[in-house]
Scaffold this motif. Structure first.
Motif, PDB file in Angstrom:
ATOM      1  N   LEU A  34       0.830  -1.187   0.000  1.00  0.00           N
ATOM      2  CA  LEU A  34       0.000   0.000   0.000  1.00  0.00           C
ATOM      3  C   LEU A  34       0.869   1.242   0.000  1.00  0.00           C
ATOM      4  CD1 LEU A  34      -2.613  -1.197   2.639  1.00  0.00           C
ATOM      5  CD2 LEU A  34      -3.031  -0.852   0.202  1.00  0.00           C
ATOM      6  N   VAL A  35       0.436   2.228  -0.794  1.00  0.00           N
ATOM      7  CA  VAL A  35       1.064   3.542  -0.797  1.00  0.00           C
ATOM      8  C   VAL A  35       0.053   4.498  -0.186  1.00  0.00           C
ATOM      9  CG1 VAL A  35       2.046   5.373  -2.196  1.00  0.00           C
ATOM     10  CG2 VAL A  35       2.395   2.977  -2.859  1.00  0.00           C
ATOM     11  N   PHE A  36       0.427   5.144   0.897  1.00  0.00           N
ATOM     12  CA  PHE A  36      -0.510   5.974   1.650  1.00  0.00           C
ATOM     13  C   PHE A  36      -0.328   7.458   1.374  1.00  0.00           C
ATOM     14  CE2 PHE A  36      -2.733   3.214   4.595  1.00  0.00           C
ATOM     15  CZ  PHE A  36      -1.951   2.065   4.611  1.00  0.00           C
ATOM     16  N   PHE A  67       2.631 -11.014   5.510  1.00  0.00           N
ATOM     17  CA  PHE A  67       2.854 -10.078   6.608  1.00  0.00           C
ATOM     18  C   PHE A  67       3.647  -8.879   6.118  1.00  0.00           C
ATOM     19  CE2 PHE A  67       1.178 -13.385   9.049  1.00  0.00           C
ATOM     20  CZ  PHE A  67       1.820 -14.554   8.697  1.00  0.00           C
ATOM     21  N   TYR A  68       3.360  -7.742   6.744  1.00  0.00           N
ATOM     22  CA  TYR A  68       3.917  -6.471   6.282  1.00  0.00           C
ATOM     23  C   TYR A  68       4.294  -5.603   7.483  1.00  0.00           C
ATOM     24  CZ  TYR A  68       0.784  -7.955   2.480  1.00  0.00           C
ATOM     25  OH  TYR A  68       0.119  -8.679   1.519  1.00  0.00           O
ATOM     26  N   TRP A  69       5.298  -4.757   7.258  1.00  0.00           N
ATOM     27  CA  TRP A  69       5.602  -3.673   8.190  1.00  0.00           C
ATOM     28  C   TRP A  69       5.583  -2.356   7.423  1.00  0.00           C
ATOM     29  CZ3 TRP A  69       5.592  -3.915  13.336  1.00  0.00           C
ATOM     30  CH2 TRP A  69       5.849  -5.132  13.951  1.00  0.00           C
ATOM     31  N   TYR A  70       4.999  -1.352   8.083  1.00  0.00           N
ATOM     32  CA  TYR A  70       4.983   0.010   7.565  1.00  0.00           C
ATOM     33  C   TYR A  70       5.538   0.925   8.649  1.00  0.00           C
ATOM     34  CZ  TYR A  70       1.806  -1.538   3.843  1.00  0.00           C
ATOM     35  OH  TYR A  70       1.245  -2.175   2.764  1.00  0.00           O
ATOM     36  N   LYS A  71       6.147   2.020   8.221  1.00  0.00           N
ATOM     37  CA  LYS A  71       6.746   2.986   9.151  1.00  0.00           C
ATOM     38  C   LYS A  71       6.111   4.351   8.947  1.00  0.00           C
ATOM     39  CE  LYS A  71      11.220   5.219  10.150  1.00  0.00           C
ATOM     40  NZ  LYS A  71      12.656   5.300   9.750  1.00  0.00           N
ATOM     41  N   GLN A  72       5.769   5.006  10.041  1.00  0.00           N
ATOM     42  CA  GLN A  72       5.197   6.347   9.957  1.00  0.00           C
ATOM     43  C   GLN A  72       5.948   7.280  10.886  1.00  0.00           C
ATOM     44  OE1 GLN A  72       1.096   6.910  11.249  1.00  0.00           O
ATOM     45  NE2 GLN A  72       0.790   8.432   9.645  1.00  0.00           N
ATOM     46  N   ILE A  73       6.739   8.157  10.299  1.00  0.00           N
ATOM     47  CA  ILE A  73       7.397   9.208  11.066  1.00  0.00           C
ATOM     48  C   ILE A  73       6.359  10.273  11.390  1.00  0.00           C
ATOM     49  CG2 ILE A  73       9.143  11.032  10.955  1.00  0.00           C
ATOM     50  CD1 ILE A  73      10.793   9.148   9.186  1.00  0.00           C
ATOM     51  N   LEU A  74       6.486  10.894  12.558  1.00  0.00           N
ATOM     52  CA  LEU A  74       5.517  11.880  13.017  1.00  0.00           C
ATOM     53  C   LEU A  74       5.260  12.951  11.956  1.00  0.00           C
ATOM     54  CD1 LEU A  74       3.823  12.746  15.465  1.00  0.00           C
ATOM     55  CD2 LEU A  74       5.753  14.201  16.154  1.00  0.00           C
ATOM     56  N   GLY A  75       3.985  13.129  11.604  1.00  0.00           N
ATOM     57  CA  GLY A  75       3.610  14.155  10.646  1.00  0.00           C
ATOM     58  C   GLY A  75       3.734  13.741   9.188  1.00  0.00           C
ATOM     59  N   GLN A  76       4.168  12.508   8.962  1.00  0.00           N
ATOM     60  CA  GLN A  76       4.329  12.045   7.584  1.00  0.00           C
ATOM     61  C   GLN A  76       3.426  10.839   7.321  1.00  0.00           C
ATOM     62  OE1 GLN A  76       8.444  11.518   6.447  1.00  0.00           O
ATOM     63  NE2 GLN A  76       9.125  13.210   7.737  1.00  0.00           N
ATOM     64  N   GLN A  77       3.420  10.400   6.066  1.00  0.00           N
ATOM     65  CA  GLN A  77       2.547   9.270   5.747  1.00  0.00           C
ATOM     66  C   GLN A  77       3.192   7.951   6.126  1.00  0.00           C
ATOM     67  OE1 GLN A  77       4.192  11.237   3.447  1.00  0.00           O
ATOM     68  NE2 GLN A  77       3.883  10.378   1.420  1.00  0.00           N
ATOM     69  N   MET A  78       2.335   6.938   6.228  1.00  0.00           N
ATOM     70  CA  MET A  78       2.806   5.579   6.434  1.00  0.00           C
ATOM     71  C   MET A  78       3.536   5.131   5.177  1.00  0.00           C
ATOM     72  SD  MET A  78       0.122   2.980   8.182  1.00  0.00           S
ATOM     73  CE  MET A  78      -1.356   3.962   8.072  1.00  0.00           C
ATOM     74  N   GLU A  79       4.697   4.503   5.379  1.00  0.00           N
ATOM     75  CA  GLU A  79       5.470   4.041   4.221  1.00  0.00           C
ATOM     76  C   GLU A  79       5.793   2.554   4.364  1.00  0.00           C
ATOM     77  OE1 GLU A  79       8.196   6.950   2.139  1.00  0.00           O
ATOM     78  OE2 GLU A  79       8.394   7.620   4.217  1.00  0.00           O
ATOM     79  N   PHE A  80       5.683   1.858   3.269  1.00  0.00           N
ATOM     80  CA  PHE A  80       5.955   0.432   3.210  1.00  0.00           C
ATOM     81  C   PHE A  80       7.422   0.153   3.531  1.00  0.00           C
ATOM     82  CE2 PHE A  80       5.721  -3.858   1.706  1.00  0.00           C
ATOM     83  CZ  PHE A  80       6.869  -4.082   0.965  1.00  0.00           C
ATOM     84  N   LEU A  81       7.629  -0.838   4.393  1.00  0.00           N
ATOM     85  CA  LEU A  81       8.988  -1.286   4.700  1.00  0.00           C
ATOM     86  C   LEU A  81       9.294  -2.617   4.019  1.00  0.00           C
ATOM     87  CD1 LEU A  81       9.531  -0.700   8.541  1.00  0.00           C
ATOM     88  CD2 LEU A  81      10.715   0.435   6.659  1.00  0.00           C
ATOM     89  N   ASP A 107      15.191   6.185  13.493  1.00  0.00           N
ATOM     90  CA  ASP A 107      14.264   5.049  13.572  1.00  0.00           C
ATOM     91  C   ASP A 107      13.048   5.377  14.430  1.00  0.00           C
ATOM     92  OD1 ASP A 107      17.077   2.772  13.760  1.00  0.00           O
ATOM     93  OD2 ASP A 107      16.019   3.551  11.998  1.00  0.00           O
ATOM     94  N   SER A 108      13.068   6.508  15.087  1.00  0.00           N
ATOM     95  CA  SER A 108      11.905   6.916  15.880  1.00  0.00           C
ATOM     96  C   SER A 108      10.704   7.109  14.966  1.00  0.00           C
ATOM     97  CB  SER A 108      12.199   8.223  16.621  1.00  0.00           C
ATOM     98  OG  SER A 108      13.185   8.038  17.600  1.00  0.00           O
ATOM     99  N   ALA A 109       9.645   6.379  15.237  1.00  0.00           N
ATOM    100  CA  ALA A 109       8.462   6.390  14.374  1.00  0.00           C
ATOM    101  C   ALA A 109       7.416   5.471  14.996  1.00  0.00           C
ATOM    102  CB  ALA A 109       8.805   5.887  12.969  1.00  0.00           C
ATOM    103  N   VAL A 110       6.250   5.453  14.359  1.00  0.00           N
ATOM    104  CA  VAL A 110       5.255   4.425  14.687  1.00  0.00           C
ATOM    105  C   VAL A 110       5.376   3.337  13.624  1.00  0.00           C
ATOM    106  CG1 VAL A 110       2.827   3.873  15.011  1.00  0.00           C
ATOM    107  CG2 VAL A 110       3.705   6.103  15.740  1.00  0.00           C
ATOM    108  N   TYR A 111       5.474   2.110  14.078  1.00  0.00           N
ATOM    109  CA  TYR A 111       5.597   0.973  13.172  1.00  0.00           C
ATOM    110  C   TYR A 111       4.290   0.186  13.189  1.00  0.00           C
ATOM    111  CZ  TYR A 111      10.524   2.061  12.883  1.00  0.00           C
ATOM    112  OH  TYR A 111      11.720   2.703  12.641  1.00  0.00           O
ATOM    113  N   PHE A 112       3.705   0.044  12.004  1.00  0.00           N
ATOM    114  CA  PHE A 112       2.452  -0.686  11.863  1.00  0.00           C
ATOM    115  C   PHE A 112       2.730  -2.037  11.218  1.00  0.00           C
ATOM    116  CE2 PHE A 112      -0.732   2.426  12.990  1.00  0.00           C
ATOM    117  CZ  PHE A 112      -0.105   3.646  12.779  1.00  0.00           C
TER     118      PHE A 112
END
Lengths: 115, 114
Positions: free
Chosen positions: A103-105, B32-46, B86-91
């Motif tokens: 997914l691209v968000f 299974f997937y991991w995504y990373k979201q830095i504060l104020g930015q969009q979720m990005e595929f890892l 690496d500070s971020a929210v990991y989904f």
């Protein structure tokens, strides 16, 4: 590369009034699907709407969106906003390589519905 | 609906330390997937992972990152050593199949590297 743009970071709307959240995209893929995810406070993002058919309206929970490939858009709308709609909304594009997808968000739009 | 759990919800560590983020995917899901979201930015595929292997990873998936799912238990993301960026929210997300199936997300782990 592929990208999704949500132009509004924050949208505030009065309860009962219509709301529209914008989403445009760029992609080189031909077979694609689009999603609106909603994330309530401290919860996981969950699918609100999804579509892969051009010019077909998709509806769920009072929200609707129509994919328009001619304008590269998938805007989210609701005719009458409710207080419970306050949440973070993400537009996302699914791109696939062989049988795997990612997914691209977009950046997300925070919707605040006020009395 | 199906639930993906992530443990812990918050993690604070010192730069250079190792951290493991845990994901309990939907029980019959295979991808299974991991995504990373830095504060104020969009979720990005890892990264995505299937049958014990990384199938695809983005440029954000640095050499310090690794993923595994030993014995069908938690799907983990390990960062060793950690860096400030690496500070971020990991989904974490999981899906039944790869191409056309919906990805179900967990609530995220907020990682703070000091």
């Amino acid at each position: 590369g592929d990208s999704v743009t949500q132009t509004e970071g924050l949208v505030t709307v009065t309860e009962g009034l219509p709301v529209k959240l914008n989403c445009t995209y760029q992609t080189t893929y031909l077979t694609i699907a689009f999603f609106w995810y909603v994330q309530y406070l401290n919860e996981a993002p969950q699918v609100l709407l999804k579509s892969s058919t051009d010019n077909k309206r998709t509806e769920h929970q009072g929200f609707h969106a129509t994919l328009h490939k001619s304008s590269s858009s998938f805007h989210l709308q609701k005719s009458s906003a409710q207080l419970s709609d306050s949440a973070l909304y993400y537009c996302a594009l699914r791109v696939a390589s062989s049988s795997f997808s990612k997914l691209v968000f977009g950046q997300g739009t925070s919707l605040s519905v006020v009395p | 609906g199906p639930k993906v759990l992530q443990i812990p919800s918050h993690q604070i560590i010192d730069m250079g330390q190792m951290v493991t983020l845990n994901c309990d995917p939907v029980s019959n899901h295979l991808y299974f997937y991991w995504y990373k979201q830095i504060l104020g930015q969009q979720m990005e595929f890892l990264v995505n992972f299937y049958n014990g292997k990384v199938m695809e990873k983005s440029k954000l998936f640095k050499d310090q990152f690794s993923v595994e799912r030993p014995d069908g238990s938690y799907f983990t993301l390990k960062i060793q050593p950690t860096a400030l960026e690496d500070s971020a929210v990991y989904f974490c997300a999981s899906s039944f199949s790869g191409g056309d199936y919906e990805q179900y997300f967990g609530p995220g782990t907020r990682l703070t590297v000091l």
